[in-house]
Design an enzyme around this catalytic site. Structure first.
Site, PDB file in Angstrom:
ATOM      1  CE  LYS A 211       1.571  -8.953  -4.298  1.00 36.05           C
ATOM      2  NZ  LYS A 211       0.782 -10.029  -4.935  1.00 36.05           N
ATOM      3  NE  ARG A 216      -5.631  -9.839   1.599  1.00 35.59           N
ATOM      4  CZ  ARG A 216      -5.467  -8.522   1.398  1.00 35.59           C
ATOM      5  NH1 ARG A 216      -5.226  -8.055   0.185  1.00 35.59           N
ATOM      6  NH2 ARG A 216      -5.522  -7.689   2.429  1.00 35.59           N
ATOM      7  NE  ARG A 231      -8.524  -8.338  -4.392  1.00 38.69           N
ATOM      8  CZ  ARG A 231      -7.301  -7.822  -4.347  1.00 38.69           C
ATOM      9  NH1 ARG A 231      -6.262  -8.626  -4.329  1.00 38.69           N
ATOM     10  NH2 ARG A 231      -7.125  -6.523  -4.329  1.00 38.69           N
ATOM     11  CD  GLU A 260      -2.562 -14.395  -1.358  1.00 39.91           C
ATOM     12  OE1 GLU A 260      -2.650 -14.310  -2.592  1.00 39.91           O
ATOM     13  OE2 GLU A 260      -2.823 -13.450  -0.602  1.00 39.91           O
ATOM     14  CG  PHE A 298      -1.112 -11.713   5.398  1.00 43.60           C
ATOM     15  CD1 PHE A 298      -1.850 -10.555   5.577  1.00 43.60           C
ATOM     16  CD2 PHE A 298      -1.301 -12.439   4.223  1.00 43.60           C
ATOM     17  CE1 PHE A 298      -2.755 -10.115   4.640  1.00 43.60           C
ATOM     18  CE2 PHE A 298      -2.205 -12.006   3.261  1.00 43.60           C
ATOM     19  CZ  PHE A 298      -2.937 -10.841   3.469  1.00 43.60           C
ATOM     20  NE  ARG A 374      -4.410  -0.806  -5.619  1.00 43.29           N
ATOM     21  CZ  ARG A 374      -4.106  -2.091  -5.641  1.00 43.29           C
ATOM     22  NH1 ARG A 374      -3.079  -2.526  -4.943  1.00 43.29           N
ATOM     23  NH2 ARG A 374      -4.821  -2.943  -6.345  1.00 43.29           N
ATOM     24  CE  LYS A 380       0.969  -4.317  -5.985  1.00 42.25           C
ATOM     25  NZ  LYS A 380      -0.284  -4.880  -6.503  1.00 42.25           N
TER      26      LYS A 380
END
Length: 512
Positions: A211, A216, A231, A260, A298, A374, A380
């Site tokens: 991370k 983003r 984002r 990222e 990713f 979420r 995370k």
């Protein structure tokens, strides 16, 4: 539709804490809206402007003309007025905006004036957040909530989704598809305090990825043309030529990547976040050589290459991961290990932290790409407790901070009310540079001042590190952060993406 109808609905929604009651009131209002009004009605009841920014600051809202005696102002008239105000530019623009605003407010009743002023000031908090509004759209149009959520994911805003649902039902919603070149809402990660808890939630083999403390980015490619979005779905392609150059060489005809962007030192450790953020800022610093950003992809959401392809949103994580490996070289991919062993995952975590990064994201191999939510698919894990909170107010400093806005009032989002729950204050962790920046920024967001405290529009998100949570009778939520300190401002996040009060209680045990 009259603005008075929206005002009554807003009051009804604000007056109840029950989610079902909020949804019912919103749905009733949406049913009464004309097809061409639905997008504006959704925006206003969500506390937003369809135009986003129209150049009206707090100073313009101080002098309010006498109100109208009877309601007559309509939604299309307000929308047209906001559009006209936002289009004003050049010499005399401030005075002209105030003149147009006064003309609009002069046609509004007292309750309508209050509604419009709070809407323009960003203070319309009534609990009509995205999830509640999506349910209301589903109820008003009599379509499944899942269809509305998916259309919202693909379109990025609820206004057009409401228009389609109310006019054409499920069939119209299914016309929203992933389009290369149009950004979608990104998938978000839940939090866990440890690797063991993250694996316990997934209870299966998982991908463990670094991370990074970067920006983003969603990268769209069509026939060699590359577009990069944040984002928040803003396009930043022109500011990042090195990112465009790196992705343009990939062996794809069309693709949508999630990833990222980060500024790294020669030793591979990250620069401070502000260095990365400066590359995506609207106004770059003058007379400074830009630091190049490294690309770490990713996920892949859409892919057309020699092996065929198409939309991968509903494909499991393992399939999307394999597709990413097929077309993206290792140096452009996020470091990743697939394992079922928490011990091996902890090694990846330690490697990431040793390299100066935030931690890891543990990802389910079975989960689809559930954008904008979420869910339990991504979790995370960071080495310290951190939260993204909203600045509610700030106090003037003293001593060497005289004349600067210093002590921040921090709030977590309350999904039930649409407001924020204060968790404490902090002035720790602020460098002189950050102190100067927040003073300028928070002055722009000021809505009122009393004594030492400046109250601001709840828009600015700040990442806070802390050592724990303790019971506190001083704050409405009954809890407060222990040893809170500022890590950085999250200008890439909106207040709607800040952590909730439930998240605060879940990420750290509450101590006496």
């Amino acid at each position: 539709m009259l603005v008075a109808d929206i005002t009554r609905t807003s009051q009804a929604v604000a007056g109840t804490s029950g989610r079902k009651a909020k949804v019912s009131a919103l749905a009733e209002c949406l049913r009464a809206a004309e097809p061409g009004e639905a997008a504006s009605v959704v925006a206003y009841l969500s506390g937003e402007l369809p135009q986003r920014q129209i150049g009206v600051g707090y100073a313009s809202l101080r002098d309010v003309p006498p109100p109208a005696a009877q309601p007559s102002l309509t939604v299309p008239e307000v929308d047209a007025a906001f559009t006209e105000i936002g289009a004003v530019s050049g010499p005399g623009s401030v005075a002209r905006r105030r003149e147009l605003l006064a003309g609009l407010l002069g046609r509004a009743t007292p309750t309508e004036q209050d509604f419009l002023i709070r809407l323009l000031a960003g203070e319309l908090r009534q609990g009509a957040l995205d999830g509640v509004m999506a349910e209301a759209i589903a109820a008003a149009s009599e379509v499944p909530s899942a269809e509305v959520r998916r259309a919202f994911m693909l379109r990025g805003t609820l206004g057009p989704v409401a228009t389609a649902a109310l006019a054409g039902g499920t069939g119209a919603l299914r016309e929203f598809t992933l389009e290369v070149g149009r950004p979608i809402k990104p998938m978000l990660a839940a939090s866990a305090p440890s690797i063991e808890e993250a694996f316990g939630k997934l209870d299966a083999e998982a991908a463990v990825e670094w991370k990074l403390d970067g920006i983003r980015a969603q990268v769209h490619v069509v026939d060699g043309e590359v577009r990069v979005f944040t984002r928040t779905l803003d396009e930043i392609t022109s500011r990042l030529p090195e990112v465009v150059a790196a992705v343009r060489e990939l062996p794809v005809r069309a693709a949508v990547f999630d990833g990222e962007l980060i500024a790294l030192r020669p030793d591979g450790h990250p620069h401070p976040f502000q260095v990365t953020a400066a590359r995506t800022a609207t106004r770059a610093a003058k007379n400074t050589e830009p630091v190049p950003l490294s690309v770490y992809l990713f996920d892949v959401l859409y892919l057309e290459d020699g092996a065929g392809g198409g939309d991968l949103l509903d494909a499991p994580g393992a399939e999307r991961g394999a597709a990413l490996v097929r077309v993206v070289p290792e140096e452009l991919r996020m470091p990743r290990v697939v394992t079922g062993d928490p011990g091996r995952a902890k090694e990846v975590f330690d490697e990431a932290v040793a390299q100066g990064h935030e931690g890891v994201v543990v990802k389910s191999l079975d989960s689809p790409y559930t954008a904008g939510r979420r869910g339990a698919g991504w979790i995370k894990v960071k080495p310290r407790y951190t939260l993204d909170l909203v600045v509610l107010a700030v106090e003037w400093g003293h001593g060497r901070r005289q004349g600067m806005l210093s002590n921040l009032h921090l709030g977590a989002r309350d999904p039930e009310t649409g407001g924020f729950v204060m968790l404490g204050k902090t002035f720790k962790g602020l460098t002189d540079e950050l102190l100067a920046w927040q003073t300028e920024k928070l002055r722009e967001l000021a809505v009122r001042e009393d004594g030492w405290t400046v109250h601001v529009r709840p828009e600015l998100v700040v990442e806070i590190a802390f050592d724990g949570v303790q019971h506190s009778p001083r704050y409405p939520g009954g809890i407060a952060l222990r040893f809170a300190r500022v890590l950085r401002y999250r200008t890439d996040k909106s207040a709607a993406e800040a952590d909730t009060i439930e998240t605060v209680r879940s990420v750290a045990p509450v101590m006496d």
